[in-house]
Structure formats: C-alpha cells, structure tokens
Design an enzyme around this catalytic site. Structure first.
Site, PDB file in Angstrom:
ATOM      1  N   ASN A   1       0.792  -1.180   0.006  1.00 43.28           N
ATOM      2  CA  ASN A   1      -0.073  -0.040  -0.007  1.00 43.28           C
ATOM      3  C   ASN A   1       0.894   1.376  -0.153  1.00 43.28           C
ATOM      4  OD1 ASN A   1       0.888  -0.319   2.483  1.00 43.28           O
ATOM      5  ND2 ASN A   1      -0.926   0.836   3.364  1.00 43.28           N
TER       6      ASN A   1
ATOM      7  N   CYS B   1       1.734   3.528   2.015  1.00 42.91           N
ATOM      8  CA  CYS B   1       2.977   3.834   3.129  1.00 42.91           C
ATOM      9  C   CYS B   1       3.752   2.682   3.420  1.00 42.91           C
ATOM     10  CB  CYS B   1       2.141   4.203   4.391  1.00 42.91           C
ATOM     11  SG  CYS B   1       1.318   6.110   4.140  1.00 42.91           S
TER      12      CYS B   1
ATOM     13  N   GLU C   1       3.125  -0.179   4.968  1.00 46.56           N
ATOM     14  CA  GLU C   1       2.910  -1.203   6.150  1.00 46.56           C
ATOM     15  C   GLU C   1       2.172  -2.442   5.835  1.00 46.56           C
ATOM     16  OE1 GLU C   1      -0.527   1.575   6.220  1.00 46.56           O
ATOM     17  OE2 GLU C   1       1.588   1.596   5.847  1.00 46.56           O
TER      18      GLU C   1
END
Length: 787
Positions: free
Chosen positions: A287, A289, A291
C-alpha cells in the site's frame, strides 16, 4: 462451541484503570475531528455534534453484524473508543455509519498489470474507481515491458513503464477521493527490470510522479551480489537487456534516496518468506505507506491501539504498561475490525472476494514514543528495545488468540489450511496455548498485525506520538487558516509532555526519557523498527529522519542495518534541495511571529525598463501552432540583515503567444493573473503546481515523452522549469551588457492589452491581413483572396 469460549464471548474485559491525570483536549484535535472525521448529513438535520457522537456512530455501525448480541458489542466497542484507547483508521472513522458509498478500507494493492495497451488502461480504470471511493492504491510496474522493446503487430517501440506511471499520476491529480483527501499511490519496480535506473532517477525531476511514493523491490540475490561485487543482469520476460555492476545499482538507489528521499527499499524476498500465506499467494507490491504488503487486489484494513493510554503511574518508579487493559483493548479491536470486512463497501468485486477469503487485518499501535517517555525509557535504548519486544509480543499473541476464538464462533477464513498455516514463521513464534487454539479451531483472520504511520489520527488523539515513531517535538506553534481567510497561531503540545506538565508544573525539569527525534542516532531508529517487526506479520511504516549533513557512507549503512536486523523495508528522510524539509523542527511562538511578518505581502514592484528573460517553445499536439512562453525576471539587491546585500533574480511577468487565436482570451487572462502573482513576490511555486493539476476533458497528450493532462499543465511545467533554473543559479544575475543593449535597443516590452490593429487571417489567425492591389492578402502566411 465449548464453555470456555462461550464465556469469553460474553465476558467483560473492562477498561484500563485511570491512573493518569486528565488533560484537556487541544484545539488541534477538535479541528482535525471537525475537518476529517465529523459526519454531517447533506440536509444538515443530523450528524455528529461531538467527538463522542462519532464514537457512538462507529460503534453502532460495526456492531450491526453481531445479531442478537449487537447491543452488547456496541457497548464494548464504544468503551474502547473512549479516550482514544483504540483508533480505527481514518476511513472507518469518517465513513462507518454514514450511509455514504465509500470503502472503509484505507488502501489496496491492485491487480497485476498486463503487458498490453488494453490491459494497462483497464488497470487505470480500476485505479480510478478505487480512488474515487477513497482508497489508496499500490502497483507493481515491473510487468510492463521496458522502454525501446519492440511491440509486435504495430511496428513501434514500447514507451516503457515510466510513461504509463505518468498517466497514473495525471489520473490521481484529477480524482478527488471521498471527503477532502486526494488519493495516494505506491509504485514499485523489481531490481532486475531493464528500466530500473530510470525508475530510481524519476523523482530527480521536481514535478514528476508527485502523487506516487516509489520503492524498489530489493531481492536477497541483489544483496548477495553487492556483497560479492558481482555483475547484475537486467532482464524482462526471460531476455537479458543489459548487465551492470550490482554495487553500481545499489549505489544509484542509495544516492537517489540520499538526494531526494526516494525511492524507498522493500526487501521483497523476506516479505514473501515470512508471509503467513506463502503457500497461497505471491506478494509484489505494498500500500502507499508500505506497512501492508499485499497480493493482487489485497485490501488494507487498519486500526491502532494507543499505548500512551495504558501507562499506569506515569513518570514514577512504578510506571508500567497495563497489560490486562491492553489485552482487553486488543481483543475488542480485533473483533471490531473483523466486522469491518462484513459492513464495508468495496470499489471492485475482486477486492471484496480477496478480503472475504482471507479476512486480513492490520492491528497496530500508536503512542509508542509517548508510552516509552512516560515509563522512563529512552527511545532506542536497550531497555526500550526490550520493552517494545515485550509489548508487541503481548499484542500479537492476544490478537491471534482472539482470532482463533472468533474462528470457533464464526468460522475460519475460507482459505485456511491448518497444515500449511501452522508452519508459518509468525505462527511458530506464538505462545503454545495460542498455537493450540489455532490447531483446534482454525483462525478467523490470515494476518493480524501491521503498524501504520497514524499521522492524522494521532493528532486527533490529543497529539499522541505517531505509530512507532519517537516524539518529534514536545511543544510547537502551528499556523491555522481561518474560514474568513485570516490566520491564527496555535500552540500544540505532545500528549506525554502535557501529562508531565499537568503532574509537575511548568518549571519542572524534563527527565532523560524526553528525547526528540533529531537527537537520536540512525541505529537507534533502526533497532526500534526491528524490535517491533519481530511481532508484525505484515510490515511497518516508519521514516528514519536523518540530518542533512550525514555522510553518504553512513547513510548507506542505515539500509544495510535494516536488512541485517530483519526489517522488511527501510525509508529515510534527509532534508534536500528537491523536496525541502518535509519534517522540520517545530518553531517557537517568537519564530512563528517572525515568519508571519516575513511572509506578509509587500508592495508591488514597479517595472524597470529592461528585464532579463527566457522564452520557451511549447508544442501541443492538439494545436496546429507552437506556443511561446516568455518569463521575464527582476534583479534586486536584498539586505541580508547583517549589513551586506545579496543579489537575487525573481520572476516578474509572463507572456504567452501563439498564432492560434483560439487561445487568445484565456492566454491573456492567464498572463495577467500570473504576472500579478509574480509581482507581489513571495513563494510563487504554487502557480506551477496548480497549473500542473489542470485536466483537459478533451484528453491530455505526451509532450517530450511525458504525459501531460492539459496544455495548461505543460505551461505549468515551463514555469516550474524556469523556477528551478532560478533556484539553481543557472540564470545570470546581470542585465544585458552595454554592447548587447546597443544592438537590441532599450524599448520596453509592452503588455498586450488588446488585439493589435488589423484584420485576422482566416488561415493563421494573425492580425496581418492587408489590401494590396485589390486583393486581401496575409503578409504572414501568404493567404490571398481577391475582393
């Protein structure tokens, strides 16, 4: 269901004991709630009157699928939302229970991009539909053939993955996500793709791929080749296109992120080896970011336990984390998040099927930095590393324990296979009783832990430190724009700092545990990420902030330490000339006052007779004639405050000219507006950014090998190019020489206020028709018509 499990579903874990002083909610928190998470109905006759109303709304929406026990679980959910103990991700907070057609999932990894034009644009459509509902997206662009490859059947060369990333970038600028938030995108590329060097260098251009985060999928094989100083083949579809030294590629990646903070690094082989479903899926993207490494159409469902609210007796020798209260919150949060899967909308059916078949969750933490401070532990110390491993181990075991019990009550995730699942490294690390529960009942959710950056929801929670990050600053001033256009400065304080001041007063000396991010060494950042990663089955979003003057070799070591210590990826940020200082030291009230004074509008400068300038020629495929953009600058001597002067060159006016008179009205209006902005001074870079976001409904075009969504975006790019030249000092700080002035003359370039006299030629649209020997003739293009 056995008796013990039945008792568990009805028991009341209670809430953690309140042994912290109550601190008032800061205005920043209520502002964030009002702007991002408060529900207002279109008619205005319903909605959230208070933050507590928002919690009631979310708890009710997520308990509806609990059948006859809905009211019981609504109360349990509501208890854990109180005082920001559990923070569902922003999409849940803003969308649950509103009746809006939005997804409650924050992000998605999209389907694998086919290596065909039709397939590529099918994927673009899916991306647009997903972002329209508020979901961020991640893509692996390694599946698109490299630039220059032959395209069979059309007798043409492929433009390569970066050209299509430009198309995605333009789409993202035009799709406003649900609410007020624009979409976010992650673009990744494998380390062996023939275009990897172009991918690594893409963001050296200030205005390219601005809506993307970029990361390289680094394999174990590349790390081994770097260690061995071996050659590294670049290949696609079984064909080797080029070979380079592995260390040269690694250094190129490192130099790019050193210079402008991207690309990040994802250790993709480690991710796949540690995946709970490694026998079932292959992960190639994350995704936005980072994580959540996800398979095609995988969904990112996030929530965070606020560790700062579970510290009992803070700032005392007996300060500790209330593990009973923490377990209670984790158990309730897992059930609440599992219900999100059943009540959420999904932009695409493939996303719904993926979510339902695996029921992935990403339960993480926020407030870890504050919790350490309140427990007297310095971030990055051996004691802090030990505490983080213990705390995260408690969370992971309770999350898996809860999910196994949920499986006994509601069923395991549909693709669960006990023999395969129980062999996963994370499952093997769990407590024996948890493994026994999974063996007996299966498990409801394939994955359960992930740590997101939690920036905005941490601000909502009275400015709690975000994710696993240290506290960035304890007290700072934030300038807030008011509805009437004015500004007001607000003091914002970290949550742990407010607790300490409430307990000990304004003059008490801060203990050693109050360490800010810029006082930490790179290794102290890395060891904390690695400590948390041991109990995270997905991944962690963490940015290691580094000083501008860090040596390049030391910088490279940060990434190698992250790999050696078991991290699944690494992202750093070093202030640089291209992106500036995204995170900077918070300013004091006096600094804010000085900045506001410096930023105040100044008197509009008078135009000198002579100005230096540059003219840029633009070709727009939808226009027959070229367009010429002239930007003239003013040269001024500025007092540097120390008795000396500094000569600077700044943009002053712009002219746009073309033979195509169809553009005349809007180009005249545009030049007047931009010139007015230039003449007022200050930071004018936003002009280029705003023009770059303009989308032409008739379609964009490729200009000099890059996709532009409109002619205005191209003009914005020209302005950006000119501003970059000014910033770099590439343009001289002198006027024309006397000799050149003698040749060129000193006539002032007058701003065009009306079309020049004369009749417009019907062919070239220029005012150059004359009557000659009885015929109407164009002196420009030669058009003639006898009259």
């Amino acid at each position: 269901m056995d008796t013990a499990l039945a008792d568990w579903t009805q028991s009341d874990h209670g809430t953690p004991p309140v042994t912290q002083p109550q601190v008032t909610l800061q205005k920043i928190s209520t502002d964030i709630w009002d702007m991002k998470y408060r529900f207002r109905s279109p008619s205005g006759d319903a909605g959230d009157g208070t933050i507590e109303d928002s919690w009631d709304r979310v708890a009710h929406a997520l308990s509806r699928c609990e059948g006859r026990k809905a009211s019981h679980w609504q109360g349990r959910f509501r208890d854990q939302l109180d005082d920001f103990r559990f923070l569902p991700a922003g999409r849940i907070l803003s969308g649950a229970g509103t009746g809006r057609n939005v997804t409650l999932f924050n992000c998605f990894v999209m389907g694998t991009i086919p290596d065909s034009l039709g397939g590529i644009f099918d994927m673009l459509k899916e991306a647009a539909l997903t972002m329209q509902q508020g979901g961020g997206i991640g893509y692996d662009f390694s599946t698109i053939r490299p630039k220059g490859s032959r395209v069979a059947g059309v007798d043409a060369d492929a433009s390569g993955p970066l050209s299509f990333m430009d198309v995605w970038d333009a789409m993202c600028r035009t799709i406003m996500s649900a609410g007020s938030r624009r979409g976010a995108m992650m673009g990744v590329m494998r380390d062996h793709h023939p275009d990897i060097l172009s991918f690594v260098e893409a963001k050296r251009d200030r205005d390219r791929l601005r809506n993307f985060n970029l990361s390289v999928l680094v394999s174990d094989a590349l790390i081994r080749a770097v260690d061995a100083d071996a050659d590294w083949p670049l290949h696609f579809d079984g064909k080797v296109h080029d070979t380079l030294r592995a260390r040269d590629l690694w250094d190129a990646i490192m130099k790019a992120t050193y210079d402008y903070a991207e690309p990040g690094v994802i250790f993709i082989d480690r991710i796949n080896a540690a995946n709970n479903l490694s026998w079932l899926e292959d992960i190639a993207a994350t995704n936005p970011c980072g994580e959540q490494p996800l398979p095609p159409y995988g969904a990112c469902l996030l929530g965070s336990v606020n560790l700062s609210r579970f510290v009992t007796d803070p700032f005392s020798p007996s300060a500790r984390l209330d593990t009973d209260g923490l377990k209670s919150c984790v158990a309730t949060a897992v059930r609440m998040m599992d219900n999100v899967i059943d009540v959420s909308n999904f932009p695409l059916e493939a996303q719904r099927k993926e979510a339902v078949n695996k029921r992935r969750l990403g339960l993480g933490v926020t407030g870890l930095g504050d919790a350490l401070v309140m427990c007297g532990l310095r971030y990055g110390s051996e004691a802090a590393v030990e505490a983080v491993e213990t705390w995260m181990g408690t969370i992971a075991n309770e999350a898996y324990r809860t999910s196994a019990r949920l499986a006994a009550e509601k069923g395991a995730f549909p693709l669960f296979e006990a023999d395969q699942y129980l062999q996963a490294p994370m499952i093997q690390a769990l407590d024996a009783d948890v493994r026994d529960l999974i063996a007996q009942h299966g498990i409801r959710n394939s994955h359960l832990t992930s740590i997101a950056p939690t920036g905005t929801i941490s601000l909502l929670a009275n400015n709690t430190s975000g994710g696993v990050e240290p506290v960035f600053g304890y007290s700072f001033v934030r300038t807030v724009r008011l509805p009437d256009g004015g500004q007001v400065d607000e003091t914002v304080e970290d949550y742990a700092y407010r607790v300490f001041r409430t307990m000990f007063g304004p003059d008490a000396e801060l203990p050693d545990s109050f360490v800010e991010a810029d006082a930490l060494t790179p290794r102290e950042h890395v060891v904390m990420q690695a400590a948390a990663q041991k109990w995270i089955d997905s991944s962690i979003s963490k940015t290691i902030n580094l000083p501008r003057d860090i040596a390049f070799e030391t910088f490279k070591n940060v990434y190698r330490q992250a790999y050696d210590l078991g991290c699944k990826g690494c992202t750093t940020y070093r202030p640089n000339d291209i992106t500036g200082s995204v995170l900077s030291k918070p300013e004091t009230a006096e600094q804010a006052k000085q900045r506001a004074t410096a930023a105040a509008p100044t008197a509009i400068a008078t135009r000198p007779v002579e100005l230096p300038g540059q003219t840029y020629k633009v070709r727009w495929p939808h226009s027959e004639h070229a367009i010429y953009v002239t930007i003239n600058d003013i040269i001024e001597d500025i007092d540097d405050g120390a008795g000396a002067t500094e000569r600077v060159r700044k943009p002053f006016e712009v002219f746009i000219n073309s033979k195509n008179m169809d553009h005349y009205a809007w180009t005249l209006a545009l030049t007047r507006m931009i010139s007015a902005v230039f003449r007022r001074g200050g930071d004018v870079r936003f002009v280029a950014e705003e023009l770059g976001a303009v989308f032409d409904p008739q379609g964009g075009a490729f200009v000099e090998g890059r996709y532009a969504p409109s002619l205005l975006a191209v003009i914005g790019g020209v302005i950006e190019r000119h501003l970059n030249a000014l910033d770099s000092g590439a343009l001289p700080l002198t006027l024309l020489s006397e000799q050149a002035r003698g040749r060129a003359g000193t006539a002032e370039i007058e701003e065009i206020a009306a079309p020049p006299p004369g009749l417009l030629c019907p062919k070239c649209h220029q005012p150059s028709l004359i009557k000659q020997e009885g015929c109407i003739t164009c002196s420009g293009c030669g058009y003639s018509k006898c009259g």
